[in-house]
Design a protein around this motif. Structure first.
Motif, PDB file in Angstrom:
ATOM      1  N   VAL A 275      44.108  27.131  44.591  1.00 51.67           N
ATOM      2  CA  VAL A 275      45.088  26.476  45.448  1.00 51.67           C
ATOM      3  C   VAL A 275      44.641  26.484  46.915  1.00 51.67           C
ATOM      4  CG1 VAL A 275      47.478  26.610  46.270  1.00 51.67           C
ATOM      5  CG2 VAL A 275      46.957  27.034  43.870  1.00 51.67           C
TER       6      VAL A 275
ATOM      7  N   GLY B 149      45.563  33.626  51.828  1.00 52.52           N
ATOM      8  CA  GLY B 149      46.393  32.489  51.442  1.00 52.52           C
ATOM      9  C   GLY B 149      47.340  32.891  50.327  1.00 52.52           C
ATOM     10  N   GLU B 150      48.233  31.983  49.944  1.00 51.40           N
ATOM     11  CA  GLU B 150      49.169  32.236  48.855  1.00 51.40           C
ATOM     12  C   GLU B 150      48.830  31.352  47.664  1.00 51.40           C
ATOM     13  OE1 GLU B 150      51.514  34.414  48.476  1.00 51.40           O
ATOM     14  OE2 GLU B 150      51.636  35.237  50.493  1.00 51.40           O
ATOM     15  N   PRO B 151      48.790  31.888  46.451  1.00 48.72           N
ATOM     16  CA  PRO B 151      49.002  33.291  46.100  1.00 48.72           C
ATOM     17  C   PRO B 151      47.761  34.117  46.457  1.00 48.72           C
ATOM     18  CG  PRO B 151      48.403  32.058  44.141  1.00 48.72           C
ATOM     19  CD  PRO B 151      48.468  31.061  45.266  1.00 48.72           C
ATOM     20  N   SER B 152      47.973  35.308  46.995  1.00 45.83           N
ATOM     21  CA  SER B 152      46.840  36.133  47.380  1.00 45.83           C
ATOM     22  C   SER B 152      46.146  36.658  46.130  1.00 45.83           C
ATOM     23  CB  SER B 152      47.300  37.281  48.268  1.00 45.83           C
ATOM     24  OG  SER B 152      47.851  38.301  47.500  1.00 45.83           O
TER      25      SER B 152
ATOM     26  N   VAL C 260      47.856  39.688  44.566  1.00 44.80           N
ATOM     27  CA  VAL C 260      49.013  39.421  43.707  1.00 44.80           C
ATOM     28  C   VAL C 260      48.529  38.995  42.326  1.00 44.80           C
ATOM     29  CG1 VAL C 260      50.872  37.758  43.310  1.00 44.80           C
ATOM     30  CG2 VAL C 260      50.659  38.885  45.531  1.00 44.80           C
TER      31      VAL C 260
END
Lengths: 306, 412
Positions: free
Chosen positions: B405, B370-373, B376
């Motif tokens: 998130v 997912g974002e943010p991974s 990262v």
């Protein structure tokens, strides 16, 4: 009554206009329109999902973590624009003035100032990465050599210096361009006018502010607008020098890198998302088009026709 | 006479109709352009054992491979067989249903693969395996044996020994650790190269089960130790990029490099005289398990919509075999995941041995969905930590908050 018959001349004109027009339509207009369309869909990697209206725009602007990434990248573009306005265009103007006044060595300097412009951005990026190398870079070695060792920094590794290092590299690379444009503008100023000024004052400053600056307004319009577009599309130099992530920790992230990461993914991110990427691209495009339009209109209004 | 001609004609016609059914052509896509010659050999071995099946290899540039493959599969023109990525990268093409699920019935050899290897090629939602995992990569410490011998040093058994050894090297004018962290992903690798043993297996198990998050003291104290260790990285290492760091090590200016098993081949190519050794960075005491971080690169998958699925599965079975795994390890100098493979290269054998006590390379294995991974997040937080712009506790908090998130176990 205008003749609609295709004469030999008309045929020629058609034959010459249609291919480039088709080319532009196919490779410029069509991609822009399809990017617009992509932005309104949900994407699963490269698979187009359903129509989601303005959701993607909402996500990149208001939903975390995208919202803070967008703000962060955008603020860096603004810093880059204003910094380059001073360092690149400002310095360019004074360099042009010095060259125009034919100071000693002007011919050599004209070439020297313009030479970096012909280098590829990739080369300039790698060159500056070497200059700024923390151990063997010429910048740190010179500082140590001058006994200023405490000023030696890991330039590209600190949030306080990384963006400025990139800006300096860009200014070094491109300063020749505004110089050349301003110089061309200055050379068009009629000599009678300059002779007249010489009767009135001996001050260089008055000459620059009252005569030269207003009369090179058309050149200023060109370099300002191009710098604006360039600063908000900035990609190659940060990509080469800081990498896709805008290393360190996003302190060199700009809209171009952020768009690329979002749309195409990178080694350490999750999924690529074409929808969000396209939404970003559309926003960047609209922002640049509108503001560049306004700048152009405003700057044109103050130009003086000679 | 005319009847003979008719007979021959009929026979020819029959052959031309039957031929496509007999000879089965398969296409096989790969991103390993540099391994093309070896793969051609593997295919020859397979074709010799399976007459009638031909496999055509097509290789693509690694960075664009995912995009090319996903586009081709979406457009219905994908290959019969393909190399696919692991974890999140696998899901992006397996979830839309492009890949043939593999079971121990269709590919019996899978039963002997390790659960960790299979997990890399399993879609979390349906629990099915979609590819045969081909190689593992190990994050560990690589060192220059000659420098260690000259200084009378040996592989450290405790964290204090590790620090003392680094100090000794520094005092003698050698850069103890070559790593630089200006390249973002290097921050994630150095974390798991140096402080996996300090985090410990229990912490990782608790993270995986959702019992704890990254504000856990076991994680933050490991980050604090990493920050402490960074005094033995080169001067200005936060501005040093990956390629420069590799050169510091391969030129013999630095004694150790925190890296992946994929680095061994690079160092040998850069400097063939280098005597390389590997070890797992120690824990606090000599009794603590010395852990490396392990992950899997990718796997071999079959197209669910392929025309010659039976032949494709035969090839998949060949790729899953110990025979292929052995050839893969011998010819490509990679840690094959196939069961029962032995390693001729002593370094590879040592890495394979270290793999026996490992934790997963956590953020790639579990937090890239997912974002943010997670990658990262840890990259930028560790980068901040090294630059002195955050504390281990704040970094752990930021990673946890970022993952909240989309990572459900952290949401409460």
């Amino acid at each position: 009554m205008p003749q609609l018959r295709l004469t030999g001349r008309g045929l020629w004109i058609t034959a010459l206009i249609v291919p480039p027009l088709a080319f532009v339509a196919l490779f410029v207009v069509y991609p822009i329109i399809s990017a617009f369309a992509y932005a309104f869909f949900d994407w699963n990697g490269l698979l187009r999902g359903e129509f989601v209206g303005l959701d993607n725009f909402h996500t990149v602007l208001f939903v975390e973590p995208y919202a803070s990434w967008t703000r962060n990248a955008f603020s860096h573009n603004i810093i880059v624009f204003f910094a380059l306005m001073v360092l690149q265009n400002g310095l360019g103007f004074f360099l042009a003035y010095a060259l125009w006044r034919e100071l000693p060595g002007a011919r050599f300097h004209r070439i020297a100032v313009f030479l970096p412009v012909v280098l590829s951005t990739i080369i300039v990026g790698y060159l500056f990465k070497l200059f700024l190398h923390p151990l063997f870079g010429v910048v740190n070695i010179s500082l140590r050599g001058m006994g200023l060792g405490e000023l030696a920094q890991p330039w590209l590794g600190q949030s306080s210096t990384a963006l400025w290092a990139l800006i300096a590299a860009n200014a070094w690379h491109m300063v020749g361009f505004p110089t050349l444009v301003f110089l061309a503008g200055m050379q068009r100023i009629p000599t009678e006018m300059l002779d007249a000024v010489r009767m009135e004052t001996r001050s260089e400053w008055v000459k620059i502010t009252k005569i030269v600056w207003p009369l090179v307004a058309p050149s200023a319009t060109v370099v300002f607008v191009l710098l604006f577009v360039g600063a908000f599309n900035w990609f190659e130099l940060p990509y080469v020098m800081a990498g896709l992530d805008g290393s360190p920790f996003g302190s060199t992230d700009v809209l171009g890198l952020y768009f690329y990461r979002t749309a195409f993914g990178n080694v350490s991110s999750g999924q690529q998302d074409f929808g969000l990427g396209s939404a970003l691209a559309v926003l960047i495009f609209l922002f640049i088009a509108v503001i560049a339009g306004l700048i152009t209109v405003r700057l044109r209004a103050r130009e003086i026709q000679l | 006479m005319p009847s003979t001609i008719i007979r021959i004609g009929a026979a020819l016609a029959a052959m031309s109709v039957a031929a496509p059914a007999m000879a089965q052509d398969l296409t096989f896509w790969s991103w390993r352009q540099e391994d093309r010659a070896q793969y051609e050999q593997f295919i020859d071995t397979f074709e010799a054992a399976n007459p009638g099946i031909t496999v055509t290899l097509e290789t693509f540039e690694a960075t664009n491979y995912n995009t090319i493959l996903a586009t081709a599969l979406a457009g219905g023109s994908g290959p019969d067989l393909m190399m696919v990525r692991a974890y999140g990268g696998l899901e992006s093409i397996a979830v839309p249903g492009y890949l043939e699920p593999l079971t121990t019935e269709t590919v019996p050899a899978l039963a002997d693969y390790t659960p960790e290897a299979l997990a890399a090629e399993t879609v979390r939602a349906d629990g099915k395996v979609y590819a045969v995992p081909f190689a593992s990569q190990t994050q560990l410490v690589i060192y220059n044996k000659k420098i260690f011998d000259d200084a009378g040093l040996s592989e450290p058994q405790t964290w204090d020994e590790f620090m003392a050894l680094s100090q000794k090297l520094k005092d003698s004018g050698i850069i103890p650790i070559a790593n630089g962290t200006a390249t973002a992903w290097q921050n994630e690798t150095v974390t798991f190269d140096f402080v996996s043993s300090l985090m410990g297996k229990d912490f990782v198990a608790d993270i995986m089960s959702g019992e704890t998050d990254f504000t856990d003291e076991r994680f933050t104290s490991a980050l604090a130790a990493l920050k402490d260790l960074s005094q033995y990285f080169p001067d200005g290492f936060i501005g040093l990029d990956y390629a420069s760091a590799q050169q510091l090590f391969s030129s013999g200016m630095a004694a150790m490099f925190g890296g992946g098993s994929y680095e061994l081949a690079t160092f040998r190519a850069q400097n063939p005289d280098l005597e390389l050794g590997v070890f797992a960075a120690p824990g606090r005491t000599a009794e603590d398990e010395k852990l490396v971080a392990l992950y899997f690169d990718g796997g071999y998958a079959a197209n669910a919509a392929g025309a010659n699925k039976e032949a494709a599965l035969k090839f998949i079975n060949y790729l899953a075999s110990t025979e292929f795994g052995q050839a893969f390890a011998d010819n490509l100098n990679n840690i094959s995941t196939a069961p029962g493979v032995t390693f001729q290269d002593p370094l590879l054998a040592e890495v394979a041995e270290l793999n026996a006590t490992s934790i997963p390379y956590l953020f790639l294995v579990n937090f890239r969905y997912g974002e943010p991974s997670g990658s990262v997040l840890i990259q930028s937080e560790v980068q901040k930590l090294f630059a002195g712009e955050t504390t281990p506790e704040a970094a752990g908090q930021a990673i946890t908050d970022g993952l909240k998130v989309w990572y459900e176990p952290f949401q409460d």
